[in-house]
Design a protein around this motif. Structure first.
Motif, short mmCIF file in Angstrom:
data_model
loop_
_atom_site.label_atom_id
_atom_site.label_comp_id
_atom_site.label_asym_id
_atom_site.label_seq_id
_atom_site.Cartn_x
_atom_site.Cartn_y
_atom_site.Cartn_z
N VAL A 251 0.84 -1.21 0.00
CA VAL A 251 0.00 0.00 0.00
C VAL A 251 0.87 1.26 0.00
CG1 VAL A 251 -1.61 1.35 1.41
CG2 VAL A 251 -2.03 -1.07 1.01
N ARG B 200 1.09 4.04 -3.00
CA ARG B 200 0.79 5.46 -2.77
C ARG B 200 1.92 6.34 -3.30
NH1 ARG B 200 -3.57 8.31 -1.67
NH2 ARG B 200 -3.29 9.78 -0.04
N GLN B 201 3.14 5.89 -3.10
CA GLN B 201 4.27 6.66 -3.58
C GLN B 201 4.33 6.65 -5.11
OE1 GLN B 201 7.33 4.69 -1.32
NE2 GLN B 201 7.13 6.13 0.39
N HIS C 8 1.60 6.20 -7.07
CA HIS C 8 0.37 6.83 -7.58
C HIS C 8 -0.25 7.70 -6.49
CE1 HIS C 8 0.56 4.07 -10.97
NE2 HIS C 8 0.75 3.09 -10.10
N PRO C 9 0.31 8.87 -6.24
CA PRO C 9 -0.18 9.70 -5.13
C PRO C 9 -1.61 10.21 -5.32
CG PRO C 9 1.50 10.86 -6.39
CD PRO C 9 1.44 9.47 -6.92
N HIS D 68 -4.16 8.33 -6.32
CA HIS D 68 -5.13 7.28 -6.04
C HIS D 68 -5.57 7.37 -4.59
CE1 HIS D 68 -3.80 4.37 -9.47
NE2 HIS D 68 -4.13 5.57 -9.92
N PRO E 237 -7.82 5.84 -1.13
CA PRO E 237 -7.88 4.56 -0.43
C PRO E 237 -8.84 3.56 -1.09
CG PRO E 237 -7.94 6.33 1.15
CD PRO E 237 -8.04 6.96 -0.21
N MET F 278 -7.17 2.16 -4.21
CA MET F 278 -6.03 1.35 -3.82
C MET F 278 -6.49 0.00 -3.26
SD MET F 278 -3.57 4.27 -2.24
CE MET F 278 -2.24 3.15 -1.86
N TRP G 201 -6.66 3.45 4.34
CA TRP G 201 -6.57 4.81 4.88
C TRP G 201 -5.78 4.83 6.19
CZ3 TRP G 201 -8.19 7.25 9.35
CH2 TRP G 201 -8.07 8.64 9.32
N LEU H 251 -2.09 4.41 5.45
CA LEU H 251 -1.51 5.64 4.89
C LEU H 251 -1.37 6.70 5.98
CD1 LEU H 251 -3.46 5.83 1.52
CD2 LEU H 251 -1.08 5.13 1.87
N LEU I 251 1.19 9.56 5.02
CA LEU I 251 1.00 9.77 3.59
C LEU I 251 -0.40 10.26 3.22
CD1 LEU I 251 2.88 6.62 2.28
CD2 LEU I 251 3.69 8.97 2.30
N THR I 252 -1.14 10.77 4.19
CA THR I 252 -2.47 11.31 3.87
C THR I 252 -2.44 12.81 3.81
OG1 THR I 252 -3.08 11.28 6.19
CG2 THR I 252 -3.76 9.41 4.85
#
Length: 50
Positions: free
Chosen positions: A9, A13-14, A16-17, A19, A21, A24, A41, A44, A49-50
């Motif tokens: 996850v 996120r890194q 595809h920033p 996208h 929760p 993902m 979520w 992240l 990363l949120t």
């Protein structure tokens, strides 16, 4: 979530920033069937990363 799924996850996120929760979680369903948007979520958020 397992450490492996958390790592996946965070890497996603890194990569595809933009996208969220929900997307993902849907993308991870084949490999990690118990993954849902809430756990993504939380993962992240814990990683900052949120």
């Amino acid at each position: 979530m397992t450490d492996a799924s958390c790592d996946v996850v965070i890497a996603a996120r890194q990569a595809h920033p933009h996208h969220g929760p929900k997307r993902m979680a849907q993308d991870r369903q084949p490999r990690f069937p118990t993954t849902n948007a809430a756990t993504v979520w939380r993962t992240l958020k814990a990683a900052g990363l949120t």
